[in-house]
Design a protein around this motif. Sequence first.
Motif, PDB file in Angstrom:
ATOM      1  N   LEU A 647       0.822  -1.209   0.000  1.00  0.00           N
ATOM      2  CA  LEU A 647       0.000   0.000   0.000  1.00  0.00           C
ATOM      3  C   LEU A 647       0.857   1.261   0.000  1.00  0.00           C
ATOM      4  CD1 LEU A 647      -2.839  -1.028   2.495  1.00  0.00           C
ATOM      5  CD2 LEU A 647      -3.075  -0.632   0.041  1.00  0.00           C
ATOM      6  N   LEU A 648       1.920   1.258   0.811  1.00  0.00           N
ATOM      7  CA  LEU A 648       2.781   2.438   0.881  1.00  0.00           C
ATOM      8  C   LEU A 648       3.637   2.580  -0.372  1.00  0.00           C
ATOM      9  CD1 LEU A 648       3.741   2.072   4.641  1.00  0.00           C
ATOM     10  CD2 LEU A 648       2.340   3.888   3.634  1.00  0.00           C
ATOM     11  N   ASP A 649       4.081   1.454  -0.945  1.00  0.00           N
ATOM     12  CA  ASP A 649       4.801   1.508  -2.227  1.00  0.00           C
ATOM     13  C   ASP A 649       3.929   2.165  -3.292  1.00  0.00           C
ATOM     14  OD1 ASP A 649       7.187   0.467  -1.450  1.00  0.00           O
ATOM     15  OD2 ASP A 649       6.725  -1.595  -2.040  1.00  0.00           O
ATOM     16  N   PHE A 677      -6.698   3.374   7.263  1.00  0.00           N
ATOM     17  CA  PHE A 677      -6.600   3.854   5.886  1.00  0.00           C
ATOM     18  C   PHE A 677      -5.204   4.387   5.596  1.00  0.00           C
ATOM     19  CE2 PHE A 677      -7.976   7.622   8.271  1.00  0.00           C
ATOM     20  CZ  PHE A 677      -7.107   8.607   7.814  1.00  0.00           C
ATOM     21  N   ILE A 678      -4.851   4.366   4.314  1.00  0.00           N
ATOM     22  CA  ILE A 678      -3.636   5.009   3.807  1.00  0.00           C
ATOM     23  C   ILE A 678      -4.078   5.908   2.663  1.00  0.00           C
ATOM     24  CG2 ILE A 678      -1.469   4.645   2.549  1.00  0.00           C
ATOM     25  CD1 ILE A 678      -1.044   2.142   4.221  1.00  0.00           C
ATOM     26  N   ARG A 679      -3.778   7.206   2.792  1.00  0.00           N
ATOM     27  CA  ARG A 679      -4.252   8.201   1.832  1.00  0.00           C
ATOM     28  C   ARG A 679      -3.061   8.917   1.207  1.00  0.00           C
ATOM     29  NH1 ARG A 679      -7.810  11.080   5.063  1.00  0.00           N
ATOM     30  NH2 ARG A 679      -9.507   9.730   4.335  1.00  0.00           N
ATOM     31  N   ASP A 680      -3.189   9.247  -0.077  1.00  0.00           N
ATOM     32  CA  ASP A 680      -2.136  10.012  -0.757  1.00  0.00           C
ATOM     33  C   ASP A 680      -2.772  11.075  -1.646  1.00  0.00           C
ATOM     34  OD1 ASP A 680      -2.401   9.133  -3.644  1.00  0.00           O
ATOM     35  OD2 ASP A 680      -2.104   7.169  -2.725  1.00  0.00           O
ATOM     36  N   GLU A 726     -11.777  -6.711   5.456  1.00  0.00           N
ATOM     37  CA  GLU A 726     -12.201  -6.222   4.146  1.00  0.00           C
ATOM     38  C   GLU A 726     -11.258  -5.109   3.707  1.00  0.00           C
ATOM     39  OE1 GLU A 726     -16.388  -5.210   3.771  1.00  0.00           O
ATOM     40  OE2 GLU A 726     -16.776  -6.299   5.633  1.00  0.00           O
ATOM     41  N   VAL A 727     -11.162  -4.902   2.395  1.00  0.00           N
ATOM     42  CA  VAL A 727     -10.356  -3.819   1.854  1.00  0.00           C
ATOM     43  C   VAL A 727     -11.117  -3.186   0.695  1.00  0.00           C
ATOM     44  CG1 VAL A 727      -9.094  -5.390   0.323  1.00  0.00           C
ATOM     45  CG2 VAL A 727      -8.089  -3.185   0.919  1.00  0.00           C
ATOM     46  N   TRP A 728     -11.094  -1.862   0.606  1.00  0.00           N
ATOM     47  CA  TRP A 728     -11.737  -1.154  -0.496  1.00  0.00           C
ATOM     48  C   TRP A 728     -11.003   0.169  -0.720  1.00  0.00           C
ATOM     49  CZ3 TRP A 728     -13.529  -1.501   4.417  1.00  0.00           C
ATOM     50  CH2 TRP A 728     -13.888  -0.323   5.091  1.00  0.00           C
ATOM     51  N   ALA A 729     -11.373   0.882  -1.768  1.00  0.00           N
ATOM     52  CA  ALA A 729     -10.639   2.094  -2.136  1.00  0.00           C
ATOM     53  C   ALA A 729     -11.585   3.161  -2.650  1.00  0.00           C
ATOM     54  CB  ALA A 729      -9.592   1.775  -3.201  1.00  0.00           C
ATOM     55  N   GLU A 730     -11.147   4.422  -2.483  1.00  0.00           N
ATOM     56  CA  GLU A 730     -11.840   5.570  -3.052  1.00  0.00           C
ATOM     57  C   GLU A 730     -10.790   6.457  -3.710  1.00  0.00           C
ATOM     58  OE1 GLU A 730     -13.848   7.482   0.152  1.00  0.00           O
ATOM     59  OE2 GLU A 730     -15.284   5.832   0.462  1.00  0.00           O
ATOM     60  N   GLY A 731     -11.133   7.087  -4.800  1.00  0.00           N
ATOM     61  CA  GLY A 731     -10.167   7.945  -5.473  1.00  0.00           C
ATOM     62  C   GLY A 731     -10.821   8.839  -6.495  1.00  0.00           C
ATOM     63  N   ALA A 737      -5.773   9.070  -3.790  1.00  0.00           N
ATOM     64  CA  ALA A 737      -6.551   7.866  -3.503  1.00  0.00           C
ATOM     65  C   ALA A 737      -6.457   7.535  -2.022  1.00  0.00           C
ATOM     66  CB  ALA A 737      -6.041   6.696  -4.330  1.00  0.00           C
ATOM     67  N   THR A 738      -7.480   6.839  -1.522  1.00  0.00           N
ATOM     68  CA  THR A 738      -7.491   6.359  -0.135  1.00  0.00           C
ATOM     69  C   THR A 738      -7.847   4.879  -0.142  1.00  0.00           C
ATOM     70  OG1 THR A 738      -8.256   8.514   0.645  1.00  0.00           O
ATOM     71  CG2 THR A 738      -8.443   6.659   2.177  1.00  0.00           C
ATOM     72  N   PHE A 739      -7.015   4.090   0.541  1.00  0.00           N
ATOM     73  CA  PHE A 739      -7.260   2.656   0.654  1.00  0.00           C
ATOM     74  C   PHE A 739      -7.626   2.335   2.105  1.00  0.00           C
ATOM     75  CE2 PHE A 739      -4.922   3.025  -3.217  1.00  0.00           C
ATOM     76  CZ  PHE A 739      -5.439   2.028  -4.024  1.00  0.00           C
ATOM     77  N   TYR A 740      -8.800   1.744   2.286  1.00  0.00           N
ATOM     78  CA  TYR A 740      -9.308   1.391   3.609  1.00  0.00           C
ATOM     79  C   TYR A 740      -9.194  -0.118   3.817  1.00  0.00           C
ATOM     80  CZ  TYR A 740     -11.611   5.994   3.222  1.00  0.00           C
ATOM     81  OH  TYR A 740     -11.877   7.319   3.064  1.00  0.00           O
ATOM     82  N   PHE A 741      -8.972  -0.523   5.078  1.00  0.00           N
ATOM     83  CA  PHE A 741      -9.009  -1.951   5.395  1.00  0.00           C
ATOM     84  C   PHE A 741      -9.404  -2.139   6.847  1.00  0.00           C
ATOM     85  CE2 PHE A 741      -4.658  -0.602   6.156  1.00  0.00           C
ATOM     86  CZ  PHE A 741      -4.289  -1.219   7.347  1.00  0.00           C
ATOM     87  N   THR A 742     -10.041  -3.266   7.117  1.00  0.00           N
ATOM     88  CA  THR A 742     -10.431  -3.616   8.486  1.00  0.00           C
ATOM     89  C   THR A 742      -9.720  -4.897   8.886  1.00  0.00           C
ATOM     90  OG1 THR A 742     -12.326  -4.941   7.757  1.00  0.00           O
ATOM     91  CG2 THR A 742     -12.706  -2.594   8.151  1.00  0.00           C
TER      92      THR A 742
END
Length: 745
Positions: A647-649, A677-680, A726-731, A737-742
Amino acid sequence: MKKEDRLQMLTTEMEQLLYAISHDLRAPLRAVEGFSRVLAEDYSDRLGEEGARILGIVLDNARQLDCMVSDLLALSRITRQEIKLSEIHMADLAESVFLAVTDPEKRARFPLTVREMPAARGDVVLIKKVWQNLFDNALKFSPGDKVCPVEAGGYTEGAYHIYYVKDSGIGFSPEYASRIFGVFQRLHSGKFAGTGMGLALVHKIISRHGGRVWARGEVNRGAQVFFSLPVIPLPERDPDLPEIAGGDHPGVLNEIILKLILNSLPIGIAVNSLSPAVTFSYMNDNFARIYRTSKKDLAEPDSFWEKVYEDKVFREKIRQQVLEDCASGDPRRMHWAEVPLQRQGQTYYITARNIPIPGTPLTISTVWDVTDYRRQRDALLQEQREKNLILDNLSELVTYLDTDMRIIWANRMAIEYHRKKPEEFIGRQCYEVWHNYSEPCAGCPVQAAINTGGVCRGETRSPDGRYWQVNATPIHGPDGRVTGVLDTALDITGLKLTEEALKKLNAELEQRVRERTAELESLIRDLDAFAYSVSHDLRAPLRSIDGFSQAIQEEYGDRLDERGMDYLCRVRAASQHLDVLIDDMLRLSRVSRQEIRRRRVDLSAMVAACLDKLRAREPERKVEVVVAPQQTARGDVRLLGIALENLLDNAWKFTVGRPVARIEFGVTRQKGRKVFFIRDNGAGFDMAYVGKLFNAFQRLHDTGQFPGTGIGLSIVARVISRHGGEVWAEGETGKGATFYFTLPL
């Protein structure tokens, strides 16, 4: 994760790996093959004999790779293809396939003998592929300098039809019999062409039909490959409705009484002529009603066909058939069962009969409305099929016996266990068939159920040493007397052995653990073996291509023009890209197989450490980092580390070009649950394609601008899924983009 879920996941991973190999390797592979072929065609003369030979090796390896990937694609398609069952005349199919794969010269050298074979139920397209692969193998592995007969045949054994192809070729050592159905398993790789996938395809097709494959062979004495298909009986044709007996009415009945009688009948009756037109001189009330029309509509000459049958094509077909059947004078042909009638989208069924009146052009037409009968019959047949399916798939042996203990019916498990054909035991006493006794077993529950009229249970031991829990349920007739017994026998040998082995607690515990994990370990070994096979079988020709291409560059580069060198560079680049793709696919596979060891993991510390590595790799970049402190979760530290790194890469890669990049790791709450989440603020993506993000090799950006194979997010999804999250994304394109995970608590 439950054992069944783990098995299902590993099976899915196997199929996804096959699919990815078959599709995502195709583009670079075609580049390797295409540029290699052009180089061989246009530059072989410039390279000299040795250079041309090396270039030929490159081209041969490229073609071999293409064949291997094509075969993997075929295997992947078969795994997903819907099975469409139909009756197959196997002897005819085998002979036609052999004629299709051989020319007259080959047929002279490989004379085919087709033995009698039982018909089968299967997908004719797939079963045709089975015969093709078996015949191809038989011809390929037979010496080319003598006549080598080929034989195909089949027979029925228990609940399975068994078929075979036998050749007189070079055969194989019996110790390798279990290997030949594996992917890329080749026992004669040096002398005979091929990828070793043919029998793997056979194995997959037959497995999907519920059968199995096996082989026998001996070195230099030929081979025989067998496959089985379950016996699936065709539904029997339903008998016609019973005929209504007719007769002359007593002359004392007047016309009014006669009409009342005729109109009260549940069938339709009419008197009519057929030629030159259908003209009715009489019809009772039910005749027009059953045909879903009226007496008025049928009053005009020859209006019958148009008023009764809506579909023009079917109307003409049934009209011609009826006229021909009636012209024949054969009473058997003048009976038409379950003819469909279409009315406003509804289908009804009638059964009709014509009875010619001697000495006149008239006929008595009778018609029954069998719609309800057909629906009830179909429902009963479906119910019977479902019951038989349930009984045939029970783990118990089920038999139905009469009061003399004669076997009337047996389910599939009983037939398979006793290895007898139904005709060998139906109608014989159970104790004679199963135990070879001349009288009932001592304490037999079936005998007790017949005598007492109640359910009886007991345990018995069969001659082969197995223990059985027997339940005998009496079937009572209307008068309350026992008319038969349903006998179920459950194999409790394992339970008995377990009870006996409890005295040796330590040994029993180890055995139970081995038994419970055997299937999982076997599947993991299969996946490991497959991954190893892919890694080595695809890698060997790849490295050969790259190595020999490099040798041509270094030793013969001065003989090539700019175009030739460009093509050679493209071959090397494509082969190296293929090598990276294979590495990524295997990384994806390994993530699924790694055992999860859960403990409390400091996600914040892991994110910070990963970002430090990225900064050290590109210290010149300006990146603003925000990491929420002290965020922890339970999980496998190594797998979660892999997910965070990917995700960070991604965030680091897709923020290239921003004056000041921003990457944030944080936590929020959604629907009452903790969400990381990880957002960029990078390139982002179009939400219309969000469904593709986590699929292997799905890239939404140009590889020239953002390099990579598109496997990273697939690994993330797999890691999070294995943790039960779960994992999903918004952008948004150009806005990050933001990647969410639980992760479960």
